[in-house]
Design a protein around this motif. Sequence first.
Motif, PDB file in Angstrom:
ATOM      1  N   ASP A  19       0.880  -1.285   0.017  1.00  0.00           N
ATOM      2  CA  ASP A  19      -0.054   0.014  -0.203  1.00  0.00           C
ATOM      3  C   ASP A  19       1.000   1.387  -0.113  1.00  0.00           C
ATOM      4  O   ASP A  19       0.807   2.263  -0.746  1.00  0.00           O
ATOM      5  CB  ASP A  19      -1.033  -0.150   1.280  1.00  0.00           C
ATOM      6  CG  ASP A  19      -1.896  -1.145   1.153  1.00  0.00           C
ATOM      7  OD1 ASP A  19      -2.171  -1.639  -0.148  1.00  0.00           O
ATOM      8  OD2 ASP A  19      -2.543  -1.642   2.099  1.00  0.00           O
ATOM      9  N   PHE A  20       2.175   1.342   0.847  1.00  0.00           N
ATOM     10  CA  PHE A  20       2.746   2.369   0.784  1.00  0.00           C
ATOM     11  C   PHE A  20       3.276   2.539  -0.585  1.00  0.00           C
ATOM     12  O   PHE A  20       3.486   3.806  -1.070  1.00  0.00           O
ATOM     13  CB  PHE A  20       3.867   2.282   1.889  1.00  0.00           C
ATOM     14  CG  PHE A  20       4.872   3.141   2.161  1.00  0.00           C
ATOM     15  CD1 PHE A  20       4.566   4.504   2.593  1.00  0.00           C
ATOM     16  CD2 PHE A  20       6.173   3.009   1.537  1.00  0.00           C
ATOM     17  CE1 PHE A  20       5.541   5.622   2.605  1.00  0.00           C
ATOM     18  CE2 PHE A  20       7.265   4.231   1.600  1.00  0.00           C
ATOM     19  CZ  PHE A  20       6.827   5.307   1.968  1.00  0.00           C
ATOM     20  N   THR A  21       3.927   1.640  -1.073  1.00  0.00           N
ATOM     21  CA  THR A  21       4.597   1.986  -2.436  1.00  0.00           C
ATOM     22  C   THR A  21       3.600   2.351  -3.275  1.00  0.00           C
ATOM     23  O   THR A  21       3.923   3.332  -4.540  1.00  0.00           O
ATOM     24  CB  THR A  21       5.215   0.535  -3.007  1.00  0.00           C
ATOM     25  OG1 THR A  21       4.061  -0.220  -2.960  1.00  0.00           O
ATOM     26  CG2 THR A  21       6.459   0.306  -1.986  1.00  0.00           C
ATOM     27  N   GLU A  22       2.326   1.725  -3.435  1.00  0.00           N
ATOM     28  CA  GLU A  22       1.258   2.348  -4.283  1.00  0.00           C
ATOM     29  C   GLU A  22       0.958   3.771  -4.236  1.00  0.00           C
ATOM     30  O   GLU A  22       0.477   4.519  -5.038  1.00  0.00           O
ATOM     31  CB  GLU A  22      -0.008   1.401  -4.407  1.00  0.00           C
ATOM     32  CG  GLU A  22       0.347  -0.119  -5.024  1.00  0.00           C
ATOM     33  CD  GLU A  22       0.757  -0.079  -6.234  1.00  0.00           C
ATOM     34  OE1 GLU A  22       0.311   0.706  -7.082  1.00  0.00           O
ATOM     35  OE2 GLU A  22       1.475  -1.126  -6.819  1.00  0.00           O
ATOM     36  N   MET A  23       0.806   4.112  -2.996  1.00  0.00           N
ATOM     37  CA  MET A  23       0.350   5.360  -2.604  1.00  0.00           C
ATOM     38  C   MET A  23       1.258   6.503  -2.981  1.00  0.00           C
ATOM     39  O   MET A  23       1.244   7.502  -3.577  1.00  0.00           O
ATOM     40  CB  MET A  23       0.049   5.711  -0.911  1.00  0.00           C
ATOM     41  CG  MET A  23      -1.198   4.796  -0.413  1.00  0.00           C
ATOM     42  SD  MET A  23      -1.414   5.280   1.285  1.00  0.00           S
ATOM     43  CE  MET A  23      -3.022   4.220   1.505  1.00  0.00           C
ATOM     44  N   LYS A  76       5.317   2.198   8.630  1.00  0.00           N
ATOM     45  CA  LYS A  76       4.148   2.304   9.423  1.00  0.00           C
ATOM     46  C   LYS A  76       3.838   3.732   9.787  1.00  0.00           C
ATOM     47  O   LYS A  76       2.670   4.180   9.573  1.00  0.00           O
ATOM     48  CB  LYS A  76       3.913   1.402  10.643  1.00  0.00           C
ATOM     49  CG  LYS A  76       3.925  -0.154  10.310  1.00  0.00           C
ATOM     50  CD  LYS A  76       3.730  -0.745  11.579  1.00  0.00           C
ATOM     51  CE  LYS A  76       3.581  -2.462  11.171  1.00  0.00           C
ATOM     52  NZ  LYS A  76       3.633  -3.048  12.317  1.00  0.00           N
ATOM     53  N   LEU A  93       3.259   5.562   6.408  1.00  0.00           N
ATOM     54  CA  LEU A  93       1.987   5.260   5.857  1.00  0.00           C
ATOM     55  C   LEU A  93       0.905   6.365   6.477  1.00  0.00           C
ATOM     56  O   LEU A  93      -0.202   6.625   5.794  1.00  0.00           O
ATOM     57  CB  LEU A  93       1.609   4.076   6.065  1.00  0.00           C
ATOM     58  CG  LEU A  93       0.454   3.460   5.668  1.00  0.00           C
ATOM     59  CD1 LEU A  93       0.548   3.351   3.959  1.00  0.00           C
ATOM     60  CD2 LEU A  93       0.023   2.016   5.959  1.00  0.00           C
ATOM     61  N   SER A 140      -1.115   8.338   3.793  1.00  0.00           N
ATOM     62  CA  SER A 140      -2.648   7.854   3.718  1.00  0.00           C
ATOM     63  C   SER A 140      -3.416   9.384   3.531  1.00  0.00           C
ATOM     64  O   SER A 140      -4.348   9.325   2.999  1.00  0.00           O
ATOM     65  CB  SER A 140      -3.120   7.065   4.875  1.00  0.00           C
ATOM     66  OG  SER A 140      -2.929   7.896   6.171  1.00  0.00           O
ATOM     67  N   TYR A 172      -2.979  10.955   0.230  1.00  0.00           N
ATOM     68  CA  TYR A 172      -3.653  10.214  -0.741  1.00  0.00           C
ATOM     69  C   TYR A 172      -5.097  10.405  -0.764  1.00  0.00           C
ATOM     70  O   TYR A 172      -5.698  10.453  -1.709  1.00  0.00           O
ATOM     71  CB  TYR A 172      -2.949   8.641  -0.584  1.00  0.00           C
ATOM     72  CG  TYR A 172      -3.736   7.724  -1.711  1.00  0.00           C
ATOM     73  CD1 TYR A 172      -3.163   7.711  -2.893  1.00  0.00           C
ATOM     74  CD2 TYR A 172      -4.848   6.927  -1.593  1.00  0.00           C
ATOM     75  CE1 TYR A 172      -3.662   6.901  -3.910  1.00  0.00           C
ATOM     76  CE2 TYR A 172      -5.231   6.086  -2.582  1.00  0.00           C
ATOM     77  CZ  TYR A 172      -4.959   6.059  -3.622  1.00  0.00           C
ATOM     78  OH  TYR A 172      -5.571   5.062  -4.642  1.00  0.00           O
TER      79      TYR A 172
END
Length: 357
Positions: A1-5, A88, A91, A95, A98
């Motif tokens: 998720d972190f890489t995609e964001m 974390k 993130l 988040s 994003y």
Amino acid sequence: DFTEMMRALGYPRLISMENFQTPNFMLVSEVLLWLVKRYEPQSDIAGDVETEQDRVFFIKAVAQFMATKAHIKLNTKRLYQADGYAVKELLKVTSVLYGAMNTQGGERADLPEEDSSKFKFDLGSKIADLKAARQLASEITSKGAVLYDLLGKEVELREARAESIARPLEINEAEKVMKIAISSVLEQVQKTKDMLNNVALDEANLEAKIEKRKLELERSQKRLQTLQSVRPAFMDEYEKIEEQLREQYSTYLEKFRNLTYMEQLLDDHRRTEQEMFEEAANMLRVIQNRLKEEEQQHLLKSGSNDDSDIDIQEDEGSDSEGELQIPRHRVSTEALLQGRAGTRVMGSMQGGDTEED
């Protein structure tokens, strides 16, 4: 998720989880600095992380910035470790950015790094707080000026205060002042009680009016039901006249249809007669032309037969008969035309000549 964001937010480098298998403080500091610039392009956090002291100062500055600006609490120990636990904490910031990009139509993921400075934080929600802070600052300034003036008068008021404190207290005067204060308080209490009583009285009056209106409404409804249930005296006559009117209207419609049909028939009959009259006139015109041609041919034949007197006499006799027959035909055509104008002529329009003619 972190890489995609991070890829969606437009981070220029590719990040994988293998980069955080071992402590990688340089990458974490670079990501933190990019996120801070992304959140607030005008931030002045130094990116120098060469020494241990610089790294501690950098982590504290980023955590303080996120706590004050974005209200995001970061664990500085995990960030300093620069491993999977630091992801974390990163993130939390990614988040928020994003979600803001998705809800407010943020920048596309393929934007270059130089376009990240165009991101502007929306301060519309902080306008009310800004106005309240300005009002509070003006009040503090005015109160400070008043306090300064009062403190300037403290030298003059100190002696008067000391004299008042040193003066012995008179029981009678104090009792008088207390009685006045008690009487004023009692008057205020009485006024409040009167207002409460007035409110109760007004409430009772309103309730009485409401009950009265309810009774009037019930009486009106009962009267309406009674009027609806009672049959008027003229209703029978009204229904009878309505039935007669319905019959008269049906009769009127029938007569109107018959009249329209008869007028149409009359128009058709007149049109037919006009066509027949025109046809008869055309036929008579054709007959007249044919008779004229026959007369001319007969005259030509009579002029060429000059061999004998008998032939001449016969020709004269034939001419006389032809001359007699031609007016007869003309008279008959005129009579036919006159009779056609008045009455209908039956039969064919062809002539019946004999062998002698």
